[in-house]
Design a protein around this motif. Structure first.
Motif, PDB file in Angstrom:
ATOM      1  N   ALA A 133       0.718  -1.297  -0.087  1.00  0.00           N
ATOM      2  CA  ALA A 133      -0.185  -0.024  -0.028  1.00  0.00           C
ATOM      3  C   ALA A 133       0.820   1.201  -0.098  1.00  0.00           C
ATOM      4  O   ALA A 133       0.906   2.272  -0.646  1.00  0.00           O
ATOM      5  CB  ALA A 133      -1.207  -0.118   1.209  1.00  0.00           C
ATOM      6  N   THR A 184       1.252   3.928  -2.954  1.00  0.00           N
ATOM      7  CA  THR A 184       0.743   5.375  -2.525  1.00  0.00           C
ATOM      8  C   THR A 184       2.120   6.310  -3.236  1.00  0.00           C
ATOM      9  O   THR A 184       1.839   7.172  -3.669  1.00  0.00           O
ATOM     10  CB  THR A 184       0.824   5.622  -1.141  1.00  0.00           C
ATOM     11  OG1 THR A 184      -0.326   4.671  -0.630  1.00  0.00           O
ATOM     12  CG2 THR A 184       0.389   7.008  -0.949  1.00  0.00           C
ATOM     13  N   ALA A 196      -5.852   5.189  -2.439  1.00  0.00           N
ATOM     14  CA  ALA A 196      -4.557   4.391  -1.897  1.00  0.00           C
ATOM     15  C   ALA A 196      -4.384   4.864  -0.626  1.00  0.00           C
ATOM     16  O   ALA A 196      -3.785   4.220   0.507  1.00  0.00           O
ATOM     17  CB  ALA A 196      -3.247   4.547  -2.685  1.00  0.00           C
TER      18      ALA A 196
END
Length: 409
Positions: free
Chosen positions: A353, A357, A400
């Motif tokens: 993640a 991002t 995100a």
């Protein structure tokens, strides 16, 4: 000499009668006076006249046969022509002539009536024959048989025709009745055979039904009974007495089985309704766990509910889907909570993640710089295209970032 209009007695006692053809001797008289002689022979005349009168009455008022009437007339005519009597014999002869004409007229009338009756009888018998020949092909056995017997009675009431015609019609009539009788006999012989075959088949069905009456394999046995009933209906009817006896056995065996099944099912249904009440209480207990605040406590509580659920047993079929759906809703909520918890505690997922991002943030920064450069050059088309792409990347970046927040930072 003594005389009267119709006769006379001469001096020697000879008696004469007068006729249109002249006088003729009718007798002699020696025992008394001439008047007595004429009176005697007049009475002879009157006797003949009385006989003629009686014959006239018989001819005109009775069914005296023409042959008999003519015989009587000839007898009287001989008495008139040759009889020993004094009177108007010509008048008597004329009466006899008239009577002959009446007899002949009657004879012709009767002959015509007989001819008419014969014609009518022939038409009637031909109609009977035609109807009997139609009935000979009928399969309405009782109605046609009754009608043929009635036709025989009608035939017997009709006059006979001439021998040839009567024999020919009777032969056709009799042949039609015989043909019908043979067909009916053959039909009922076949029917008896079919009924005997039906009896044998139904005896087997009744025996099998009786052998199944004590079965506790409720589903399979009930299905077999339905098959047996279908076979029973397709087997046809046996003789009435056998049919009734076999049906009593067949139906009685079914009743024993289905009554036993009903008793078991009633007891089972009572237990299932009680189970339904218990499971409804467990569903309410499980639904009280929503929303999930403490996953560990909720899982333990649901495990306890599930164990008790399995111990309770079956509920009525119509209630099962709704109860299970309500419990599955709670189970699904706990699984979703577990998944969310695992996602939050998964380092690899957190790293993925964060990496995503970072990539999206770099792409956004790059697009912003490209837009500034295009705007400086006055390339409005490229500016519009880059701004559209930038809007999409920013939306992905926002998603995100939200996902990254779920991991705690």
């Amino acid at each position: 000499m003594t005389s009267d209009p119709w006769g006379r007695v001469d001096d020697e006692g000879t008696v004469y009668v007068r006729t249109a053809e002249g006088e003729r001797v009718v007798g002699s008289w020696q025992a008394g006076s001439p008047d007595e002689a004429l009176a005697y022979f007049t009475r002879k005349y009157e006797g003949i006249a009385v006989e003629i009168g009686l014959l006239e009455r018989r001819v005109r008022t009775t069914d005296l046969a023409a042959k008999d009437a003519m015989t009587a007339i000839e007898h009287l005519r001989a008495q008139v022509a040759e009889g020993h009597a004094v009177g108007d014999l010509d008048a008597l002869a004329k009466r006899l002539d008239t009577l002959v004409a009446e007899v002949e007229s009657r004879r012709e009338e009767r002959r015509a009536a007989r001819a008419k009756a014969q014609d009518e009888a022939k038409v009637a018998k031909e109609a009977l024959v035609a109807e009997s020949e139609q009935l000979a092909e009928s399969t309405q056995w009782r109605e046609a048989g009754d009608r043929l017997r009635a036709l025989v009675d009608i035939w017997k009431g009709l006059p006979r025709l001439d021998r040839k015609s009567d024999d020919e019609l009777w032969h056709r009539f009799s042949h039609a009745r015989s043909a019908f009788s043979k067909r009916r006999k053959a039909h009922f012989a076949t029917l008896d055979q079919q009924r005997d075959e039906a009896r044998q088949h139904k005896e087997k069905l009744a025996k099998e039904a009786e052998s199944l009456s004590g079965s506790t394999d409720w589903g399979a046995t009930a299905a077999r009974y339905r098959e047996l009933m279908t076979e029973w209906k397709a087997a046809g009817r046996a003789q009435r007495e056998a049919e009734d006896e076999l049906w009593t056995r067949f139906r009685g065996a079914q009743d024993v089985f289905f009554q036993a099944r009903s008793s078991v099912f009633d007891e089972r249904d009572a237990g299932e309704r009680e189970n339904q009440t218990l499971k409804e209480a467990l569903v309410v207990e499980a639904e009280a766990l929503l929303p999930i605040d403490d996953l560990k406590v909720a899982k333990a509580a649901l495990r306890s509910v599930s164990e008790r659920w399995e111990e309770i047993g079956h509920v009525p079929r119509d209630a099962r889907p709704k109860l299970e759906a309500r419990l599955h809703t709670v189970e699904r909520a706990i699984r979703e909570a577990e998944e969310a918890e695992w996602q939050r505690s998964n380092p690899e997922a957190r790293a993925r993640a964060q990496g995503m991002t970072g990539l999206l943030q770099a792409a956004v920064d790059k697009l912003e710089k490209q837009i500034e450069a295009a705007r400086a050059k006055g390339d409005n088309g490229r500016v519009a295209k880059l701004e559209a792409e930038l809007a999409g990347r920013r939306e992905l970046l926002d998603q995100a970032l939200k996902g990254l927040q779920e991991f705690g930072g």
